[in-house]
Design an enzyme around this catalytic site. Sequence first.
Site, PDB file in Angstrom:
ATOM      1  N   TYR A  16      -3.457  -0.179  -6.121  1.00  0.00           N
ATOM      2  CA  TYR A  16      -4.069  -1.513  -6.009  1.00  0.00           C
ATOM      3  C   TYR A  16      -5.485  -1.554  -6.583  1.00  0.00           C
ATOM      4  O   TYR A  16      -6.043  -2.630  -6.793  1.00  0.00           O
ATOM      5  CB  TYR A  16      -4.065  -2.018  -4.550  1.00  0.00           C
ATOM      6  CG  TYR A  16      -4.912  -1.212  -3.590  1.00  0.00           C
ATOM      7  CD1 TYR A  16      -6.290  -1.320  -3.564  1.00  0.00           C
ATOM      8  CD2 TYR A  16      -4.310  -0.325  -2.691  1.00  0.00           C
ATOM      9  CE1 TYR A  16      -7.059  -0.566  -2.690  1.00  0.00           C
ATOM     10  CE2 TYR A  16      -5.059   0.428  -1.818  1.00  0.00           C
ATOM     11  CZ  TYR A  16      -6.439   0.300  -1.819  1.00  0.00           C
ATOM     12  OH  TYR A  16      -7.197   1.057  -0.962  1.00  0.00           O
ATOM     13  N   GLU A  17      -6.066  -0.366  -6.848  1.00  0.00           N
ATOM     14  CA  GLU A  17      -7.379  -0.357  -7.506  1.00  0.00           C
ATOM     15  C   GLU A  17      -7.232  -0.679  -8.999  1.00  0.00           C
ATOM     16  O   GLU A  17      -8.228  -0.789  -9.712  1.00  0.00           O
ATOM     17  CB  GLU A  17      -8.047   1.012  -7.334  1.00  0.00           C
ATOM     18  CG  GLU A  17      -8.420   1.326  -5.890  1.00  0.00           C
ATOM     19  CD  GLU A  17      -8.939   2.752  -5.732  1.00  0.00           C
ATOM     20  OE1 GLU A  17     -10.122   2.985  -6.025  1.00  0.00           O
ATOM     21  OE2 GLU A  17      -8.148   3.630  -5.307  1.00  0.00           O
ATOM     22  N   ALA A  41      -4.399   6.860   6.351  1.00  0.00           N
ATOM     23  CA  ALA A  41      -4.494   5.882   7.428  1.00  0.00           C
ATOM     24  C   ALA A  41      -3.314   4.937   7.270  1.00  0.00           C
ATOM     25  O   ALA A  41      -3.005   4.525   6.149  1.00  0.00           O
ATOM     26  CB  ALA A  41      -5.805   5.118   7.305  1.00  0.00           C
ATOM     27  N   SER A  64      -0.553   4.364   0.003  1.00  0.00           N
ATOM     28  CA  SER A  64      -0.869   5.584  -0.767  1.00  0.00           C
ATOM     29  C   SER A  64       0.215   6.648  -0.581  1.00  0.00           C
ATOM     30  O   SER A  64       1.320   6.368  -0.153  1.00  0.00           O
ATOM     31  CB  SER A  64      -2.215   6.150  -0.297  1.00  0.00           C
ATOM     32  OG  SER A  64      -2.100   6.706   1.001  1.00  0.00           O
TER      33      SER A  64
HETATM   34  O1  LIG Z   1      -3.750   5.531   2.505  1.00  0.00           O
HETATM   35  P1  LIG Z   1      -5.204   5.646   2.663  1.00  0.00           P
HETATM   36  O2  LIG Z   1      -5.898   5.977   1.400  1.00  0.00           O
HETATM   37  O3  LIG Z   1      -5.580   6.586   3.775  1.00  0.00           O
HETATM   38  O4  LIG Z   1      -5.764   4.193   3.076  1.00  0.00           O
HETATM   39  C1  LIG Z   1      -5.072   3.157   3.770  1.00  0.00           C
HETATM   40  O5  LIG Z   1      -6.067   2.301   4.273  1.00  0.00           O
HETATM   41  C2  LIG Z   1      -6.365   1.259   3.282  1.00  0.00           C
HETATM   42  C3  LIG Z   1      -6.182  -0.086   3.941  1.00  0.00           C
HETATM   43  O6  LIG Z   1      -6.941  -0.241   5.084  1.00  0.00           O
HETATM   44  C4  LIG Z   1      -5.369   1.460   2.162  1.00  0.00           C
HETATM   45  O7  LIG Z   1      -5.956   2.152   1.095  1.00  0.00           O
HETATM   46  C5  LIG Z   1      -4.286   2.262   2.827  1.00  0.00           C
HETATM   47  O8  LIG Z   1      -3.493   2.990   1.921  1.00  0.00           O
HETATM   48  N1  LIG Z   2      -0.195  -1.552   4.066  1.00  0.00           N
HETATM   49  C1  LIG Z   2      -0.934  -1.137   5.072  1.00  0.00           C
HETATM   50  N2  LIG Z   2      -1.820  -0.159   4.857  1.00  0.00           N
HETATM   51  C2  LIG Z   2      -2.542   0.247   5.906  1.00  0.00           C
HETATM   52  N3  LIG Z   2      -3.476   1.198   5.966  1.00  0.00           N
HETATM   53  C3  LIG Z   2      -3.934   1.251   7.238  1.00  0.00           C
HETATM   54  N4  LIG Z   2      -3.311   0.334   7.973  1.00  0.00           N
HETATM   55  C4  LIG Z   2      -2.429  -0.300   7.168  1.00  0.00           C
HETATM   56  C5  LIG Z   2      -1.487  -1.347   7.375  1.00  0.00           C
HETATM   57  O1  LIG Z   2      -1.316  -1.895   8.453  1.00  0.00           O
HETATM   58  N5  LIG Z   2      -0.761  -1.715   6.291  1.00  0.00           N
END
Ligand SMILES: O=P(O)(O)O[C@H]1O[C@H](CO)[C@@H](O)[C@H]1O
Ligand SMILES: Nc1nc2[nH]cnc2c(=O)[nH]1
Length: 286
Positions: free
Chosen positions: A92-93, A120, A224
């Site tokens: 998405y970047e 996350a 990710s």
């Molecule tokens: O997957 P990471 O990089 O940990 O980050 C997660 O958190 C971000 C959204 O809050 C998005 O980039 C999602 O993929």
């Molecule tokens: N798509 C998505 N990415 C996240 N990264 C951290 N939380 C979320 C979420 O609820 N949805």
Amino acid sequence: MASPAETYSTEKVHESANFLKSKMGSVKPKIGVICGSGLSGLGELVENKIIIKYTDIPSFVESTVPGHKGQMLFGQINGKDVVCMQGRFHPYEGYPAWVVGFPLRVMKLLGVDTVLATNAAGGINPDFKVGDFMVIKDHISFPGLSGFNPLRGHNDESFGPRFPAMNDSYDKKLRTLFKQCASELGLDNIMREGVYCNVAGPSYETIAELRLLLKLGGDAVGMSTAQEVVTARHCGLKVVACSLITNECILEYDSNKTVCHEEVLETSKQRAQKMESLVSKFIGKL
Ligand SMILES: O=P(O)(O)O[C@H]1O[C@H](CO)[C@@H](O)[C@H]1O
Ligand SMILES: Nc1nc2[nH]cnc2c(=O)[nH]1
């Protein structure tokens, strides 16, 4: 005749790896760590750090997301030589899938054989609570299924086959070891295992989308990891991955809750120490 879309160039991967080899001193990393959103603190575990900014590495791009530092570290975690990505690249970047996977091929050339990816994620499984850890046993990659696969384009046979299997992506022995480490740290009550749904983002999901992911067998959702894992598995790296459930996914129309990246970063901050202890113990046992 139309030429294939821009893709990996073998020379560029070697150029990045050679640059890093010239900077990493006597460190010989067999383990690669990728820090998820707000989990850059894992980098603080690295002793005798050598820090290299992504912007200084040939063919690397910028990490633009808050909570991702954008630098590569070399050093030791719990006595083991590691390379650690403090921040990752996301589609998405604006980056093509192969750019997102590029650092994994570089790691392969540096001598890495095992990758630990963290992220996350939102908790879809109603049994999951914010702050839980979920060791990933499999993924559903919506971008991958719809053509946004990091291996699209020319296949470089020196890395792996045209049609790599992905059914055994998340190494069973490593998952067991990871859960065992969590047990030894008294974290059984927050340790889960499940399926990670990779979506493109950057918008979070609608309620209907989340209900669909739940029906499809997803336990957590994020933007990710899957492109990294596909690239890593293609070139024969072993993978273990762990999500931190940073937020609840809203599955009900009458809910007055919502989700934002600040909440994601706040949960990561609160769980950082536990994640660091777990990662350190796990790496010590590899
Ligand atoms: O997957 P990471 O990089 O940990 O980050 C997660 O958190 C971000 C959204 O809050 C998005 O980039 C999602 O993929
Ligand atoms: N798509 C998505 N990415 C996240 N990264 C951290 N939380 C979320 C979420 O609820 N949805």
